[in-house]
Design a protein around this motif. Structure first.
Motif: not given
Length: 483
Positions: A130-137, A196-201
């Motif tokens: 579920l957490l992964a859904g925030a950083v897909l793509g 926040h840490w990974v950054g946007p698409r």
């Protein structure tokens, strides 16, 4: 020819309880593989279908290895700290055949430890999926490979032990029937922090974020809904009357939440959105999870109304108007559907839990505020604050360790972000033609371009078409807000 009868020596074994527990665990496992895999593959752009499904596939697999080597006992083992058990393996045949016990919680089950280990594993796995859904793509897959075992070890196990395994929140009396806090509040909080840490698409991917296959989304959503019968129905650890109550309440709340979210979409956007209905379904499932066997049917309906309105407002109003929500690229709105809905469900448990429901689940809490136990409300708030704070800190520490100590980028390179699956994995989900051409072909089913450019179709918290951060004033002129 004779055979060895293991049950003859295992007088504690209740075959009915064991059969239901393994069935419930399998239902929960199906929510991740293939449920969320299919949902993720359909809801993203076609160039990210493989990567998104693979993040779920990998997360499920990596969690199991970590779980049996040390994490299960950290979450459900012998006391070490007020928030963690003593780490250890569960891989020997005598351990697996032995009776399941939760030593810190002083609970014993009438099925083998192997069944309990697998049942609790599928809960741990779906949390990180579920957490992964925030950083897909956009998340670098190597960073994800390292993140999963570290997050399960230092974040998930702590919440699980503290609330379920006999830790300090368990002893304080926090009620979390099946994971509204341990699973959903933690994954929603950690997902938003990770985004926040990974950054946007890429800006172009945020502007045009139409699902590539809504029917796949519905298939995945259906597996989630029915799989939740095992999610909540399995947590009494027995084929008990309370398990039946939990299953009925799960479906009642989910149906009410879906209908409420759809009504909100209809009133605000003038159109009922399928993606919005899926969001409403998910928030209903999440909201009932901490309360499932504690509340009566009327309580489940009230919670369903709450999860159909409060997360809707969070996603569609606050999420589009508050600057920080617009800046952080939470791909699927995990914060709204899991963190907000999980908090609403946990808080509602403090309000609507019944004395009879608590007794049926074998806890000593005298119900919630509805039965005169107002203390339960602030106890629920304390539990939520701990889960939120712990996940904010440790998700940040883990991602900073990967980025600054291991020197592994959290975000893919610009070239990978442009190409998608074909560059990242050397594979493509669709082989009918060039990736972009195929996306345009699929997009035609959902949105037609006008002579002046693509129209904006905004429903259910998902903007399909132009920049989701672009608003239109009453004259139709586009007003774009900077990140």
């Amino acid at each position: 020819m004779g055979s060895y009868n293991a049950t003859a020596e295992a007088e504690w074994l209740d075959t009915g309880d064991n059969a239901w527990q393994m069935t419930a665990a399998t239902l929960v496992g199906l929510q991740s593989v293939p449920g969320l895999m299919v949902l993720y593959a359909g809801i993203v752009k076609s160039k990210w279908a493989i990567n998104s499904a693979f993040m779920a596939f990998y997360g499920f697999s990596a969690t199991l290895i970590v779980w049996v080597l040390w994490a299960y006992k950290t979450a459900f083992g012998v006391y070490m700290l007020p928030f963690a058990g003593r780490p250890g393996q569960v891989v020997t045949i005598m351990q697996e055949l032995g009776q399941s016990t939760l030593p810190s919680a002083d609970l014993t089950q009438n099925f083998p430890l192997a069944t309990m280990v697998y049942f609790q594993f599928v809960f741990a796995a779906i949390t990180v999926v579920l957490l992964a859904g925030a950083v897909l793509g956009r998340m670098n897959f190597l960073a994800w490979m390292i993140f999963v075992p570290l997050w399960i070890t230092f974040s998930y196990t702590i919440g699980a032990y503290s609330i379920w395994g006999g830790g300090f929140l368990f002893n304080m009396g926090v009620l979390d029937y099946s994971g509204g806090y341990v699973i959903h509040l933690s994954s929603g909080t950690a997902g938003f922090v990770a985004a926040h840490w990974v950054g946007p698409r890429l800006a172009a991917d945020r502007e045009d974020n139409r699902p590539n296959n809504i029917l796949c989304v519905l298939i995945g959503a259906g597996i989630l809904w029915i799989g939740w019968n095992g999610f909540n129905g399995g947590d009494p650890y027995a084929a008990s009357a309370d398990a039946g109550v939990a299953v009925l309440n799960t479906n009642l709340c989910t149906a009410m939440s879906l209908l409420t979210w759809t009504a909100c979409d209809y009133l605000y956007y003038k159109k009922p959105s399928v993606i919005g209905a899926v969001n409403g379904m998910i928030t209903g499932l999440v909201g009932i999870t901490p309360a499932a066997g504690f509340v009566a049917g009327w309580g489940a309906i009230i919670i369903g109304f709450s999860t159909g309105t409060i997360p809707w407002l969070s996603m569609n109003i606050a999420g589009k108007k508050l600057a920080y929500f617009r800046k952080v690229d939470d791909t699927l709105g995990i914060f709204h559907t899991h963190a907000v809905a999980g908090f609403v469900g946990g808080f509602s448990t403090g309000l609507w839990a019944t004395i009879e429901g608590c007794a049926a689940f074998a806890v000593t809490n005298p119900g919630g505020a509805i039965d005169g136990n107002g203390r339960q409300v602030w106890v629920q708030i304390v539990g939520a604050l701990f889960i939120i704070g712990w996940n904010m800190v440790w998700t940040s520490l883990i991602l900073c360790f990967i980025k600054y100590v291991l020197r592994i980028p959290l975000r893919m390179s610009e070239e990978e972000l442009l190409a998608g699956d074909s560059m990242v994995h050397g594979e493509a989900a669709y082989v009918l033609g060039p990736c972009e051409a195929h996306e345009h072909l699929l997009a035609g089913h959902y949105l037609r371009k006008t002579e002046t450019g693509p129209q904006e179709l905004s429903m259910g918290g998902v903007t399909m078409g132009q920049n989701p951060q672009a608003e239109h004033d009453k004259t139709g002129q586009e007003i774009t807000k900077a990140d």
